[in-house]
Motif scaffolding. Structure first.
Motif, short mmCIF file in Angstrom:
data_model
loop_
_atom_site.label_atom_id
_atom_site.label_comp_id
_atom_site.label_asym_id
_atom_site.label_seq_id
_atom_site.Cartn_x
_atom_site.Cartn_y
_atom_site.Cartn_z
N ASP A 95 0.81 -1.23 0.00
CA ASP A 95 0.00 0.00 0.00
C ASP A 95 0.83 1.27 0.00
O ASP A 95 0.39 2.31 0.49
N LYS A 96 2.05 1.21 -0.54
CA LYS A 96 2.85 2.42 -0.73
C LYS A 96 2.72 2.93 -2.17
O LYS A 96 3.34 3.93 -2.52
N CYS A 97 1.90 2.27 -2.97
CA CYS A 97 1.62 2.69 -4.34
C CYS A 97 0.19 2.27 -4.68
O CYS A 97 -0.25 1.18 -4.30
N SER A 98 -0.52 3.15 -5.37
CA SER A 98 -1.91 2.83 -5.74
C SER A 98 -2.00 1.91 -6.96
O SER A 98 -3.10 1.54 -7.38
N ALA A 99 -0.85 1.55 -7.53
CA ALA A 99 -0.75 0.57 -8.62
C ALA A 99 -1.61 0.93 -9.82
O ALA A 99 -2.49 0.16 -10.25
N PRO A 100 -1.38 2.08 -10.46
CA PRO A 100 -2.14 2.39 -11.69
C PRO A 100 -1.72 1.49 -12.84
O PRO A 100 -2.46 1.36 -13.82
N CYS A 101 -0.56 0.87 -12.70
CA CYS A 101 -0.05 0.01 -13.77
C CYS A 101 -0.94 -1.21 -14.01
O CYS A 101 -0.95 -1.77 -15.11
N VAL A 102 -1.69 -1.66 -13.01
CA VAL A 102 -2.54 -2.84 -13.15
C VAL A 102 -4.01 -2.47 -13.03
O VAL A 102 -4.87 -3.35 -12.87
N GLY A 103 -4.32 -1.19 -13.09
CA GLY A 103 -5.70 -0.76 -13.10
C GLY A 103 -6.39 -0.65 -11.75
O GLY A 103 -7.62 -0.53 -11.71
N ARG A 104 -5.65 -0.67 -10.65
CA ARG A 104 -6.30 -0.49 -9.34
C ARG A 104 -6.87 0.91 -9.18
O ARG A 104 -7.77 1.12 -8.37
N ILE A 105 -6.33 1.85 -9.91
CA ILE A 105 -6.79 3.23 -9.88
C ILE A 105 -6.70 3.77 -11.30
O ILE A 105 -5.79 3.39 -12.06
N SER A 106 -7.64 4.61 -11.69
CA SER A 106 -7.64 5.15 -13.04
C SER A 106 -6.52 6.17 -13.21
O SER A 106 -5.96 6.69 -12.24
N THR A 107 -6.21 6.45 -14.46
CA THR A 107 -5.16 7.41 -14.75
C THR A 107 -5.51 8.78 -14.18
O THR A 107 -4.65 9.49 -13.63
N GLU A 108 -6.79 9.20 -14.34
CA GLU A 108 -7.23 10.50 -13.84
C GLU A 108 -7.14 10.57 -12.31
O GLU A 108 -6.68 11.57 -11.75
N ASP A 109 -7.59 9.50 -11.63
CA ASP A 109 -7.54 9.50 -10.17
C ASP A 109 -6.09 9.51 -9.66
O ASP A 109 -5.78 10.14 -8.65
N HIS A 110 -5.22 8.80 -10.37
CA HIS A 110 -3.82 8.81 -9.95
C HIS A 110 -3.19 10.18 -10.14
O HIS A 110 -2.39 10.63 -9.30
N ARG A 111 -3.58 10.87 -11.23
CA ARG A 111 -3.06 12.23 -11.44
C ARG A 111 -3.58 13.17 -10.35
O ARG A 111 -2.85 14.04 -9.86
N ASP A 112 -4.85 13.00 -9.95
CA ASP A 112 -5.38 13.81 -8.85
C ASP A 112 -4.63 13.53 -7.55
O ASP A 112 -4.39 14.44 -6.74
#
Length: 660
Positions: free
Chosen positions: A176-193
């Motif tokens: 849980d030190k990364c939201s893992a956008p690489c595997v789709g756990r979080i969207s690109t927009e949410d990760h940018r936010d």
């Protein structure tokens, strides 16, 4: 090459605060800038044993001719200020200590598809937000803690691509030190936010995020989701730990001079930080002698006129903002005058909150340290002390040098708890081991003159008594073994040899009282003077007019220091005695009942009223109270005059009628 001992500061002059120090050569050029968590410990390491220093450091301390320092609020501020000055002045001896890399920054690559948080050095890149600089250890710890709350991607591009191909996140994603956008756990927009929130926090918006987390924690508690509330609580603690407001560096567009002052009745120490482009580009300081009675507002008016209106002032040195702790007198006219000199608008403001107020606090700390340093150097310098003693001797027309001076002060509140103090100065320096305190009672406490007469009489009566005892103990002939009685005699003696000068706090009445006490004891080789506070006049016995010392006189300054120290010592003793008197109890009169047993007795019964109502047998049940002490307590509490006073009649506060 200069000898480091020639410019070494005294250990007590250097503060123990974090700060930045700089060595200058004989021409005033900065040749080395360093930072320290404890300025005193770091600077002392340069001077303790120069022969054991590394060759470069050895060359630097022998090339330098002076050392200065600036205290800051934290180690982070010290690092940023050090970096600013190294970049600004390029000191020759700092180049060798660099690691061929610039200071580390915390960077967020907002230009990438999945923004990444990383530690970078060197040139800046477009589309990347930078925060810092930091120390290598501090920046790693900060980044690691913030990733707990803002799990932004921090892995390299290779690791990111490998995770995308495999469909499994890296280790940081699992812990849980990364939201893992690489595997789709979080969207690109949410990760940018999320990355934007990280940047907003680093820009100083910590209160907004901490407040949001506190609301979420309260909601989780209301829903009885205590595990989620605990996680949010830990996130709040992490954010508060990381966030450290930078009081040195302001916003990048800020150009201002920030002033602060530390002053007393005679002098004022002024410090200014020159902030350009949000960073401190320089520091100046002055110690101003108050040659006339002025308010703080008038002091600022005169100071700003001299600073910005001097002929040797640099062109363009007036900033858009001038921050002071109090608006100067006629500040609107002063702003107009400065605007003409600058060729643009100038605003004089008093910061109330925020970064500028915090920076002013740092400047104030430097002004306070400057005043302490100035006073300690002025008081501790041998030449200055010798000049002060010589000026006093000449002004008072005394035949002997002033090797020892004693000062007496009386302290009380409306004639209650009257006490006196005696402070001692030898060779111009305080000798605290020979300070004495006096409790004054009876007729001597009627007024200040009677109290002064009593104190002087007691001090010199004791001296004469001890002198007679020493004379009787000395054999008429033969050798004396120095070890045979010197220790016991030293322990028994309350006072050392008599002073050359007695200083009393007050005018001619107190001086005459002290002089009369000495005359009655047959002491004629001790001079007496009084220092009156209102006009700082020096009074001598039998004179209709005071001795007026110049305001800039070192002799007057020495008398003021001694007088102020006597007042401090007296009022400290008075407050202690008054506090003890206010907590006095009838139990204080019981023989054998000390403070600890009194406390145990009251804890056992709960109140003094219940102690008074107890029998001897019941008193004996308390901890530490035996039969004999119990009988003594009972007898004291029930003796004549110790009984509880009769209850006052009830009174109707509206009509004044006494009620049955």
């Amino acid at each position: 090459m200069a000898n480091p001992a020639s410019y070494r500061p005294l250990p007590g002059e250097i503060p123990t605060d974090p700060g930045v120090y700089r060595f200058r050569d004989e021409h005033g050029r900065i040749i080395y800038v360093g930072k320290a968590k404890n300025l005193r410990a770091r600077l002392n390491s340069y001077f303790a044993n120069p022969a054991k220093l590394q060759p470069k450091t050895f060359a630097m301390v022998h090339h330098a001719a002076s050392v200065q320092w600036t205290i800051v609020g934290s180690e982070l501020e010290a690092l940023q200020l050090e970096y600013t000055w190294i970049k600004e002045f390029a000191p020759r001896y700092n180049l060798a200590f660099r690691d061929d890399k610039s200071y580390p920054y915390l960077a967020v690559t907002m230009g990438e598809k999945y923004p990444r948080v990383q530690v970078v050095r060197g040139e800046r890149r477009k589309g990347t937000r930078y925060f810092g600089p930091y120390t290598a250890g501090a920046i790693r710890e900060t980044m690691d803690t913030l990733l707990r709350v803002f799990p932004v991607r921090s892995c390299s591009l290779g690791v990111l691509r490998r995770a995308e191909r495999s469909g499994r996140p890296c280790l940081l994603g699992y812990i849980d030190k990364c939201s893992a956008p690489c595997v789709g756990r979080i969207s690109t927009e949410d990760h940018r936010d999320l990355a934007q929130d990280f940047c907003d926090f680093m820009n100083g918006e910590a209160k907004r995020f901490i407040g949001t987390l506190e609301k979420k924690m309260a909601a989780a508690v209301a829903e009885l989701d205590y595990e989620q509330a605990a996680r949010l609580r830990d996130d709040i603690v992490a954010l508060r730990k990381v966030f450290e407001r930078n009081a040195v560096v302001l916003a990048e567009e800020t150009n201002a001079d920030v002033f602060a002052v530390e002053q007393d009745e005679l002098e004022a120490a002024v410090q200014v930080f020159h902030v350009r482009g949000g960073r401190i580009r320089g520091q100046r300081g002055w110690v101003v002698e108050k040659v006339e009675d002025t308010t703080t507002a008038e002091l600022w008016e005169h100071l700003l006129q001299q600073v910005y209106g001097s002929e040797d002032g640099e062109q363009g040195s007036i900033p858009r903002q001038i921050l002071v702790p109090e608006l100067p007198a006629n500040h609107e006219q002063l702003e107009s005058w400065l605007a003409v000199l600058r060729g643009g608008k100038v605003a004089i403001k008093v910061p109330q909150r925020g970064e500028k107020a915090a920076l002013m606090g740092t400047v104030q700390a430097n002004a306070r340290q400057s005043m302490v340093l100035h006073k300690s150097r002025r008081a501790g310098d041998l030449t200055t002390r010798s000049l002060a003693l010589q000026e006093l001797q000449e002004a008072l027309e005394l035949p002997m040098p002033l090797l020892r001076i004693e000062c007496f002060d009386i302290s009380h509140v409306q004639g209650t708890n009257v006490v006196a103090s005696m402070v001692v100065v030898e060779d111009g320096l305080a000798k605290k081991s020979e300070y004495r305190k006096f409790a004054i009672t009876g007729e001597a406490a009627i007024d200040d003159t009677a109290s002064m007469y009593d104190v002087i009489s007691r001090r010199f009566r004791n001296y004469l008594s001890e002198k007679a005892e020493r004379a009787q103990s000395m054999p008429g002939s033969g050798s004396v073994d120095p070890a045979a009685g010197s220790g016991a005699e030293a322990n028994k003696a309350k006072f050392a040899y008599p002073p050359n000068l007695v200083v009393v706090d007050g005018g001619i009445p107190q001086v005459n009282a002290a002089s009369r006490a000495l005359a009655e004891l047959g002491i004629t080789d001790v001079a007496v003077v009084g220092l009156a506070k209102r006009l700082e006049e020096v009074w001598v016995p039998g004179s209709d007019f005071p001795v007026i010392l110049p305001r800039a006189s070192e002799g007057l300054y020495l008398l003021q220091r001694i007088r102020d120290e006597a007042h401090r010592f007296a009022i400290t003793f008075h407050r202690a005695k008054r506090g003890k008197a206010m907590t006095a109890s009838v139990l204080d009169g019981v023989p054998g009942l000390g403070t600890a047993k009194q406390k145990a007795l009251l804890e056992h019964f709960g109140s003094l009223k219940k102690v008074r109502a107890a029998t001897v047998e019941e008193l004996g049940q308390a901890k530490g109270v035996g039969p004999v002490l119990a009988q003594s307590i009972f007898a004291t509490l029930h003796a004549d005059g110790a009984a509880a006073p009769e209850q006052a009649p009830a009174v109707n506060m509206t009509t004044g009628e006494i009620l049955d």
